[in-house]
Design an enzyme around this catalytic site. Sequence first.
Site, mmCIF file in Angstrom:
data_model
loop_
_atom_site.group_PDB
_atom_site.id
_atom_site.type_symbol
_atom_site.label_atom_id
_atom_site.label_comp_id
_atom_site.label_asym_id
_atom_site.label_seq_id
_atom_site.Cartn_x
_atom_site.Cartn_y
_atom_site.Cartn_z
ATOM 1 N N GLY A 1 -3.737 3.439 0.417
ATOM 2 C CA GLY A 1 -4.260 3.101 1.732
ATOM 3 C C GLY A 1 -3.275 2.422 2.657
ATOM 4 C CG ASP B 1 -8.204 13.984 -0.770
ATOM 5 O OD1 ASP B 1 -7.045 14.334 -1.085
ATOM 6 O OD2 ASP B 1 -8.650 12.844 -1.016
ATOM 7 C CG ASN C 1 -2.488 5.924 4.362
ATOM 8 O OD1 ASN C 1 -3.382 6.770 4.356
ATOM 9 N ND2 ASN C 1 -2.012 5.392 3.242
ATOM 10 C CB SER D 1 -3.068 6.596 -2.475
ATOM 11 O OG SER D 1 -3.133 7.525 -1.402
ATOM 12 C CG HIS E 1 -5.340 11.235 -2.501
ATOM 13 N ND1 HIS E 1 -6.204 11.256 -1.422
ATOM 14 C CD2 HIS E 1 -4.587 10.112 -2.375
ATOM 15 C CE1 HIS E 1 -6.005 10.179 -0.681
ATOM 16 N NE2 HIS E 1 -5.024 9.473 -1.235
#
Length: 503
Positions: free
Chosen positions: A315, A466, A347, A280, A469
């Site tokens: 993701g 967050d 991830n 992402s 991102h």
Amino acid sequence: MKAFKKISFLLFFALILVNCMGVNAQKPTVYCVGDSTVKNGSGKGDGGLWGWGDFIGQFLDTTQVRIENHALGGTSSRTFQTKGLWQPILDRLQKGDYVLIQFGHNDSGALNDDSRARGTIKGVGEETEEIDNMLTGEHEIVHSYGWYLRKIVKEAKSKGAIPIVMAPIPRNDWNNGKVPRNMDSYGGWAKQIAQEEGVTFINLNDKMASAMEIKGQDAVTGNLFYKRDHTHTSAKGAALAASLIAEGLRESDNSLKNYLLKNPKVKLPAKRNLYLIGDSTVANNGQPTKSGWGMFLEQHLDTTRINMYNKARGGRSSRTFRYEGLWDAVKSQLKPGDFVLMQFGHNDGGHVDKPKYRGSLKGMGDETQEVNRDSTGSETVHTYGWYMKQYIKETQETGATPIVLSMIPRNQWNEGQVIRASESYGTWAKEAVEQAGGYFLDLNEAVAQKYEQLGPDVVAAFFPDDHTHTNGEGAQLNALTVAELIENLRQSDLRDFVFIRKE
């Protein structure tokens, strides 16, 4: 015996006649001489820039004439001759050949310095200046722009060739919606020499400036020219200039007009392809507060010569991008000459054997772990390094070029310093390239340095949701950093498709 001699004589005469006809039937050559606006670099679109000499052949019947583009970037009417570039052309000129001539962009430089020493005296007069050339170390008599131009024209005519003089193309400069002309300087001086020598003059400067004004500044900039460069044209700009030369020939009484194609079909250079794969922080996520840098990279690319496809998916890890078939879909489209930018890691630190089943084993080794994935069966999980090396190898097998990036840093700090990924995924990404090939760009370090220059408070605004991102502003900074890293990647020709927009 007499009959034999007669037949021999007739055969000999016929052979001479055929040879003479062959010479007369030889195709004339159109020679292009000038600077980088006629031929940029090697003539293959170096840095996305082209000269009109690269496209003029598409407007002429090349079954009847040959095209040779001998222009050289950085030269002036003076240095094209003092560097010995004109003499070999002059030696080869035949009666009926053509010489397309355009100089002026570099003639306004310094007459004498230790970098280029390429300037000429302004005007068309006979005045001179004696110098000890600081660049070449030679004593030199410098003449006017018109003197050098006249010399080329006269010498071409002395060989029976046909010179055609062009006013230099305009720069991408604007003043109240108008493009300044150069008829009070190099364009006007070129016209004066052409008139005095009785040769064809094409006011390419005015023709192209008028065409630019019809399109408007916004349509010209980034299309015919780039924001980084107001002098050199893109492929589209060079093709436009060539079309206007053809128009000028058609309006003239020059015999080269007889070789113009009635319905030319301009073919721009074939595009290359750039694919992005990742998570992402790269992807087009459709969320303003979670913008990947891949959303903004295209604005730093020459999209007249390269297509960009952002196949990154939020993701995903190096493991799941492969497991879900996303990589197979990309790989099936790859062909020789393509590029793949790949960035994974954010991830990969997730659970290996629990939903979302996206974690990879840490490190570079060949160890594996068997995992039962609920209803979808079992999976053999590998290390992060193993997955990255597979992407690299399989990209290379298609003839495409793999370029691995370390992941962008999170908004995490320790005593005023951004926490790097140099002890984990950043290092493993680099080692994957060292072991499997391709190129490595340390995006993690480059962005971290920029964050530290901006400071924690400014950077915090890039991360509204967050610590992973970024919003659009943060993604644009990251995209610019990617472009800068590619531009400095001298071993790969992907850098030739990049230009930096910093507005």
